[in-house]
Design a protein around this motif. Sequence first.
Motif, PDB file in Angstrom:
ATOM      1  N   VAL A   1       0.840  -1.200   0.000  1.00 25.20           N
ATOM      2  CA  VAL A   1       0.000   0.000   0.000  1.00 25.20           C
ATOM      3  C   VAL A   1       0.875   1.250   0.000  1.00 25.20           C
ATOM      4  N   LEU A   2       0.534   2.191  -0.880  1.00 21.49           N
ATOM      5  CA  LEU A   2       1.196   3.496  -0.924  1.00 21.49           C
ATOM      6  C   LEU A   2       0.296   4.519  -0.244  1.00 21.49           C
ATOM      7  N   TYR A   3       0.862   5.366   0.602  1.00 19.05           N
ATOM      8  CA  TYR A   3       0.105   6.421   1.275  1.00 19.05           C
ATOM      9  C   TYR A   3       0.616   7.775   0.799  1.00 19.05           C
ATOM     10  N   MET A   4      -0.301   8.652   0.435  1.00 15.93           N
ATOM     11  CA  MET A   4       0.100   9.949  -0.105  1.00 15.93           C
ATOM     12  C   MET A   4      -0.927  11.032   0.226  1.00 15.93           C
ATOM     13  N   ASP A   5      -0.479  12.286   0.167  1.00 11.78           N
ATOM     14  CA  ASP A   5      -1.367  13.450   0.253  1.00 11.78           C
ATOM     15  C   ASP A   5      -1.479  14.050  -1.141  1.00 11.78           C
ATOM     16  N   VAL A   6      -2.686  14.302  -1.562  1.00 13.80           N
ATOM     17  CA  VAL A   6      -2.939  14.847  -2.897  1.00 13.80           C
ATOM     18  C   VAL A   6      -3.662  16.183  -2.760  1.00 13.80           C
ATOM     19  N   ASP A   7      -3.031  17.254  -3.250  1.00  9.28           N
ATOM     20  CA  ASP A   7      -3.659  18.577  -3.236  1.00  9.28           C
ATOM     21  C   ASP A   7      -4.453  18.767  -4.529  1.00  9.28           C
ATOM     22  N   ILE A   8      -5.692  19.206  -4.383  1.00  5.87           N
ATOM     23  CA  ILE A   8      -6.540  19.429  -5.561  1.00  5.87           C
ATOM     24  C   ILE A   8      -7.125  20.845  -5.528  1.00  5.87           C
ATOM     25  N   GLY A   9      -7.419  21.344  -6.696  1.00  5.18           N
ATOM     26  CA  GLY A   9      -8.114  22.615  -6.852  1.00  5.18           C
ATOM     27  C   GLY A   9      -9.396  22.376  -7.628  1.00  5.18           C
ATOM     28  N   MET A  10     -10.439  23.105  -7.259  1.00  5.36           N
ATOM     29  CA  MET A  10     -11.734  22.935  -7.919  1.00  5.36           C
ATOM     30  C   MET A  10     -12.296  24.294  -8.323  1.00  5.36           C
ATOM     31  N   LEU A  11     -12.633  24.439  -9.586  1.00  4.19           N
ATOM     32  CA  LEU A  11     -13.373  25.595 -10.065  1.00  4.19           C
ATOM     33  C   LEU A  11     -14.652  25.043 -10.676  1.00  4.19           C
ATOM     34  N   LEU A  12     -15.690  24.979  -9.846  1.00  6.08           N
ATOM     35  CA  LEU A  12     -16.910  24.260 -10.218  1.00  6.08           C
ATOM     36  C   LEU A  12     -17.902  25.230 -10.854  1.00  6.08           C
ATOM     37  N   GLN A  13     -17.755  25.400 -12.154  1.00  7.15           N
ATOM     38  CA  GLN A  13     -18.547  26.400 -12.862  1.00  7.15           C
ATOM     39  C   GLN A  13     -20.010  26.025 -12.995  1.00  7.15           C
ATOM     40  N   ASP A  14     -20.310  24.723 -13.022  1.00  7.16           N
ATOM     41  CA  ASP A  14     -21.714  24.327 -13.147  1.00  7.16           C
ATOM     42  C   ASP A  14     -22.198  23.554 -11.923  1.00  7.16           C
ATOM     43  N   ALA A  15     -21.538  23.791 -10.778  1.00  4.86           N
ATOM     44  CA  ALA A  15     -22.044  23.219  -9.527  1.00  4.86           C
ATOM     45  C   ALA A  15     -23.415  23.828  -9.219  1.00  4.86           C
ATOM     46  N   VAL A  16     -24.267  23.047  -8.562  1.00  2.00           N
ATOM     47  CA  VAL A  16     -25.614  23.519  -8.249  1.00  2.00           C
ATOM     48  C   VAL A  16     -25.938  23.256  -6.781  1.00  2.00           C
ATOM     49  N   LEU A  17     -26.249  24.300  -6.061  1.00  4.04           N
ATOM     50  CA  LEU A  17     -26.859  24.199  -4.743  1.00  4.04           C
ATOM     51  C   LEU A  17     -28.143  25.001  -4.832  1.00  4.04           C
ATOM     52  N   LEU A  18     -29.276  24.315  -4.849  1.00  3.69           N
ATOM     53  CA  LEU A  18     -30.547  24.994  -5.026  1.00  3.69           C
ATOM     54  C   LEU A  18     -31.370  24.862  -3.752  1.00  3.69           C
ATOM     55  N   LEU A  19     -31.624  25.997  -3.097  1.00  6.69           N
ATOM     56  CA  LEU A  19     -32.397  26.033  -1.855  1.00  6.69           C
ATOM     57  C   LEU A  19     -33.671  26.833  -2.057  1.00  6.69           C
TER      58      LEU A  19
END
Length: 207
Positions: free
Chosen positions: A71-89
Amino acid sequence: ALLYKLWRVNSGGLEPRISSSVSATLAELLKHPYSKPSVVAHVALESFTFGSTPPIISSIKMKRVDDTQSVLYMDVDIGMLLQDAVLLLDIKPSSLEYRTLPSTKVSINSLDAKATLSVSARCSPDYPYISYLDVSLAELPEYNLRIEPQSESGLKGIDFGSFPVVSTWIKASINSALAEYLSPKYITIDVLAWLKGDARFVTFAEF
């Protein structure tokens, strides 16, 4: 490229499973009267999705290798620019200025985030050489979002970020939902199932 291929696969993939889970947690949180601030008279979740754009991996840091378990253990840094994400309240403020207005639907106008993932990869001697990936959030992500009304009402065009209590409450609710993915909780990606075209290649660890 890997995240892009895993994000949405036919009728399944990472995004639909995670969005569905976060949506269910959010809906449950919003049912409780004590969870909403006094400036909100009514709120209900209509829909939630992270959208079609997958995160981008910015760096990978190897932490350790367990030779006995392969098993390999690692930290992965990610970036998200969620242009079509939807939170509808469906939401209605309780302030004097707006309380005579009907409830209105509000949505995420934009969402960008940075996160660190704790990832363990179980290796195998045969192709594809990695059989399973266990993924969890190392910590709650940093993110910015803009939320504004959709409905044609007196609230149309108002940035709910200008209501600090409401904006803070919505972010806190999202954080509570994302806490389901904080280490030691994790999701498992079955790489072989994914390669075979099985849309159910993502499972959630039970605690």
